[in-house]
Design an enzyme around this catalytic site. Structure first.
Site, PDB file in Angstrom:
ATOM      1  NE  ARG A   1      -9.294 -19.744 -31.292  1.00 46.30           N
ATOM      2  CZ  ARG A   1      -9.161 -20.187 -32.534  1.00 46.30           C
ATOM      3  NH1 ARG A   1      -8.870 -19.360 -33.518  1.00 46.30           N
ATOM      4  NH2 ARG A   1      -9.309 -21.468 -32.789  1.00 46.30           N
TER       5      ARG A   1
ATOM      6  CD  GLU B   1      19.848 -15.562  -7.595  1.00 48.21           C
ATOM      7  OE1 GLU B   1      19.535 -14.981  -6.549  1.00 48.21           O
ATOM      8  OE2 GLU B   1      20.270 -14.985  -8.598  1.00 48.21           O
TER       9      GLU B   1
ATOM     10  N   GLY C   1      -4.797 -22.400 -26.144  1.00 53.64           N
ATOM     11  CA  GLY C   1      -5.054 -23.634 -26.899  1.00 53.64           C
ATOM     12  C   GLY C   1      -3.837 -24.008 -27.734  1.00 53.64           C
TER      13      GLY C   1
HETATM   14  C1  LIG Z   1      19.557 -20.950 -15.835  1.00 54.54           C
HETATM   15  C2  LIG Z   1      20.493 -21.146 -14.675  1.00 54.54           C
HETATM   16  C3  LIG Z   1      21.346 -20.098 -14.289  1.00 54.54           C
HETATM   17  C4  LIG Z   1      22.266 -20.294 -13.243  1.00 54.54           C
HETATM   18  N1  LIG Z   1      23.130 -19.276 -12.918  1.00 54.54           N
HETATM   19  C5  LIG Z   1      24.045 -19.471 -11.928  1.00 54.54           C
HETATM   20  C6  LIG Z   1      25.012 -18.453 -11.611  1.00 54.54           C
HETATM   21  O1  LIG Z   1      25.045 -17.386 -12.239  1.00 54.54           O
HETATM   22  N2  LIG Z   1      25.905 -18.695 -10.623  1.00 54.54           N
HETATM   23  C7  LIG Z   1      25.909 -19.842  -9.923  1.00 54.54           C
HETATM   24  O2  LIG Z   1      26.743 -19.984  -9.029  1.00 54.54           O
HETATM   25  N3  LIG Z   1      25.012 -20.843 -10.190  1.00 54.54           N
HETATM   26  C8  LIG Z   1      24.087 -20.677 -11.177  1.00 54.54           C
HETATM   27  N4  LIG Z   1      23.183 -21.665 -11.477  1.00 54.54           N
HETATM   28  C9  LIG Z   1      23.237 -22.936 -10.742  1.00 54.54           C
HETATM   29  C10 LIG Z   1      22.081 -23.108  -9.772  1.00 54.54           C
HETATM   30  O3  LIG Z   1      22.266 -22.258  -8.662  1.00 54.54           O
HETATM   31  C11 LIG Z   1      22.014 -24.590  -9.396  1.00 54.54           C
HETATM   32  O4  LIG Z   1      21.581 -25.294 -10.565  1.00 54.54           O
HETATM   33  C12 LIG Z   1      21.064 -24.862  -8.252  1.00 54.54           C
HETATM   34  O5  LIG Z   1      21.560 -24.311  -7.037  1.00 54.54           O
HETATM   35  C13 LIG Z   1      20.825 -26.370  -8.039  1.00 54.54           C
HETATM   36  O6  LIG Z   1      22.018 -27.068  -8.017  1.00 54.54           O
HETATM   37  P1  LIG Z   1      22.189 -28.367  -8.938  1.00 54.54           P
HETATM   38  O7  LIG Z   1      21.775 -27.982 -10.303  1.00 54.54           O
HETATM   39  O8  LIG Z   1      23.551 -28.889  -8.758  1.00 54.54           O
HETATM   40  O9  LIG Z   1      21.120 -29.406  -8.392  1.00 54.54           O
HETATM   41  P2  LIG Z   1      21.327 -30.399  -7.142  1.00 54.54           P
HETATM   42  O10 LIG Z   1      21.754 -29.626  -5.949  1.00 54.54           O
HETATM   43  O11 LIG Z   1      22.154 -31.549  -7.566  1.00 54.54           O
HETATM   44  O12 LIG Z   1      19.833 -30.877  -6.903  1.00 54.54           O
HETATM   45  C14 LIG Z   1      19.195 -31.920  -7.638  1.00 54.54           C
HETATM   46  C15 LIG Z   1      17.787 -32.041  -7.073  1.00 54.54           C
HETATM   47  O13 LIG Z   1      17.833 -32.444  -5.696  1.00 54.54           O
HETATM   48  C16 LIG Z   1      17.134 -31.506  -4.889  1.00 54.54           C
HETATM   49  N5  LIG Z   1      17.807 -31.393  -3.596  1.00 54.54           N
HETATM   50  C17 LIG Z   1      19.128 -31.180  -3.358  1.00 54.54           C
HETATM   51  N6  LIG Z   1      19.367 -31.143  -2.039  1.00 54.54           N
HETATM   52  C18 LIG Z   1      18.177 -31.336  -1.420  1.00 54.54           C
HETATM   53  C19 LIG Z   1      17.744 -31.414  -0.054  1.00 54.54           C
HETATM   54  N7  LIG Z   1      18.593 -31.270   0.954  1.00 54.54           N
HETATM   55  N8  LIG Z   1      16.439 -31.638   0.199  1.00 54.54           N
HETATM   56  C20 LIG Z   1      15.543 -31.781  -0.827  1.00 54.54           C
HETATM   57  N9  LIG Z   1      15.890 -31.720  -2.131  1.00 54.54           N
HETATM   58  C21 LIG Z   1      17.178 -31.488  -2.424  1.00 54.54           C
HETATM   59  C22 LIG Z   1      17.172 -30.199  -5.691  1.00 54.54           C
HETATM   60  O14 LIG Z   1      16.138 -29.321  -5.308  1.00 54.54           O
HETATM   61  C23 LIG Z   1      17.014 -30.732  -7.109  1.00 54.54           C
HETATM   62  O15 LIG Z   1      15.664 -30.973  -7.356  1.00 54.54           O
HETATM   63  C24 LIG Z   1      22.276 -21.519 -12.534  1.00 54.54           C
HETATM   64  C25 LIG Z   1      21.397 -22.551 -12.912  1.00 54.54           C
HETATM   65  C26 LIG Z   1      20.530 -22.379 -13.975  1.00 54.54           C
HETATM   66  C27 LIG Z   1      19.599 -23.503 -14.361  1.00 54.54           C
END
Ligand SMILES: Cc1cc2nc3c(=O)[nH]c(=O)nc-3n(C[C@H](O)[C@H](O)[C@H](O)COP(=O)(O)OP(=O)(O)OC[C@H]3O[C@@H](n4cnc5c(N)ncnc54)[C@H](O)[C@@H]3O)c2cc1C
Length: 386
Positions: free
Chosen positions: A274, A369, A345
């Protein structure tokens, strides 16, 4: 994909590991990368590519040869993930999730279920999934509510799992369910066939990215599971889940490095071609400094996951190192993908170039995870021994 000198650093790999990397790199560049954007657009899981991974012997790299595994170390498996992720992050994540399921069965399953599932999982003829999360239990996974009640010699599962990668597509599910009191000690792990009676699936989830990686709810309605499908001892399922996640976090770290490397390569290529103000934008110090930071971060993340893998391969406790690698590498992927968009950009914001996809794909790496807040919590506890 352009090879960049930093990304090609082998960082102490053995000749065998280098040979595996070389063949996977060619496969990722010639077959995986060209199909990646289309799979995303069409929301299509590339089962054909997954089967090909199985034929290449890549679906059970670090597992026992007695069950058809590759008998190689974790580091080899992880560098394969890194190379695949350079071509397609969702495909690399597929292999990583498949590995979580295989790990649970291989490390904790009875000889009968190992015999029944592992050879086909390792050949890629069956796809694995890992189901811990629920609508109300994510980070606090030990509060899960899906129940498994005793029924004669077996168990009946009732409840719903949310956010399950490969939901509805997988043939084999490693499921964590409650068999006892509240808390981690009341959880057991089971293996459940995808076509089991009493297991159905929710609608396909629409996501920000990873559209080639199908995700659906798992709905258990009195699903019968024979007694020998219990994985590990009753009440030890949370340990099964966490043990799998230690390797899984290294897997996500390796995938993050692969994505970061792809974003860096794309940024270098674009900046070199670019022209603005009569010169390639790569010749401007402002862009060079961005690229320098991107390259340094990717290389640091690579070293972190590979050292953690070496520790694990040597039989050491790699849990803290795995959390650090997952945290740093996924933050790196997000940062590098963001900067790669910036280097492009306006073109970086367009579907015409892959970096907007990398940007969307990187975000999930900071969540899955164990979110990066949870990794920081684990590392903080580790360093303060709290
Ligand atoms: C693309 C994708 C693929 C996935 N695949 C799988 C799978 O194959 N199998 C499976 O079992 N799960 C899977 N998941 C689920 C994933 O493991 C969860 O989304 C993740 O563990 C977070 O849980 P939650 O979404 O309920 O968020 P929550 O636990 O509700 O968290 C909400 C927010 O609060 C924060 N938080 C929570 N507790 C605390 C703490 N004690 N201190 C500070 N901050 C905190 C979190 O970091 C987050 O920012 C997948 C998720 C996605 C997005």
């Amino acid at each position: 994909m352009l090879p960049s000198p930093v990304v090609d650093a082998d960082f102490g790999l053995s000749d065998e590991q280098r040979a595996v990397v070389a063949s996977v790199r060619v496969f990722a560049a010639e077959k995986v990368a060209p199909a990646a954007a289309r799979s995303e657009e069409l929301h299509e899981f590339p089962r054909d590519l997954f089967l090909e991974l199985g034929r290449m012997g890549l679906c059970g790299i670090p597992f026992d040869e007695a069950y058809g595994g590759g008998g190689l170390d974790d580091l080899t498996y992880l560098v394969v993930l890194e190379e695949l992720a350079r071509g397609s992050l969702p495909l690399a994540v597929t292999l990583s999730v498949h590995h979580l399921c295989g790990f649970g069965i291989a490390a904790f399953g009875s000889p009968a279920i190992r015999e029944r599932y592992l050879p086909e999982l390792f050949r890629g003829e069956r796809l694995g999934a890992y189901a811990l999360s629920e609508a109300t239990s994510g980070s606090d996974a030990a509060s899960l509510r899906t129940r498994a009640e005793r029924d004669g010699e077996g168990w009946r599962l009732t409840g719903t799992k949310r956010f399950i990668t490969h939901g509805g597509e997988a043939d084999v599910y490693l499921i964590m369910a409650r068999t006892g009191a509240a808390g981690p000690g009341g959880i057991s792990a089971f293996v459940v066939d995808g076509d089991a009676d009493g297991l159905s699936f929710g609608a396909l989830e629409r996501k920000m990215g990873w559209e080639a990686s199908p995700m659906r709810e798992l709905i258990f309605d009195g699903c019968y599971v024979p007694g020998e499908y219990l994985v590990g001892e009753e009440g030890r399922g949370f340990s099964v889940a966490l043990s799998a996640l230690e390797g899984g976090r290294l897997g996500i770290a390796a995938c993050s490095v692969g994505l970061g490397a792809a974003a860096l390569d794309a940024a270098v290529a674009f900046a070199s071609s670019r022209e603005q103000f009569g010169a390639p934008v790569a010749s401007f110090e402002g862009i060079q400094f961005l690229l320098a930071d991107m390259a340094t971060r990717v290389e640091a993340a690579r070293r972190l996951y590979r050292e953690a893998a070496r520790l694990r391969d040597a039989g050491g406790d790699a849990s803290l190192a795995a959390s650090m690698a997952k945290l740093f590498a996924s933050d790196t992927a997000m940062r590098v993908a963001t900067d790669a968009v910036q280097v492009h950009g306006g073109y970086g914001y367009m579907r015409e170039y892959p970096v907007e996809r990398y940007f969307r794909e990187a975000k999930a790496l900071q969540i899955v995870e164990g979110t990066n807040q949870i990794q920081r919590m684990l590392i903080g506890r580790g360093v303060t021994r709290a």
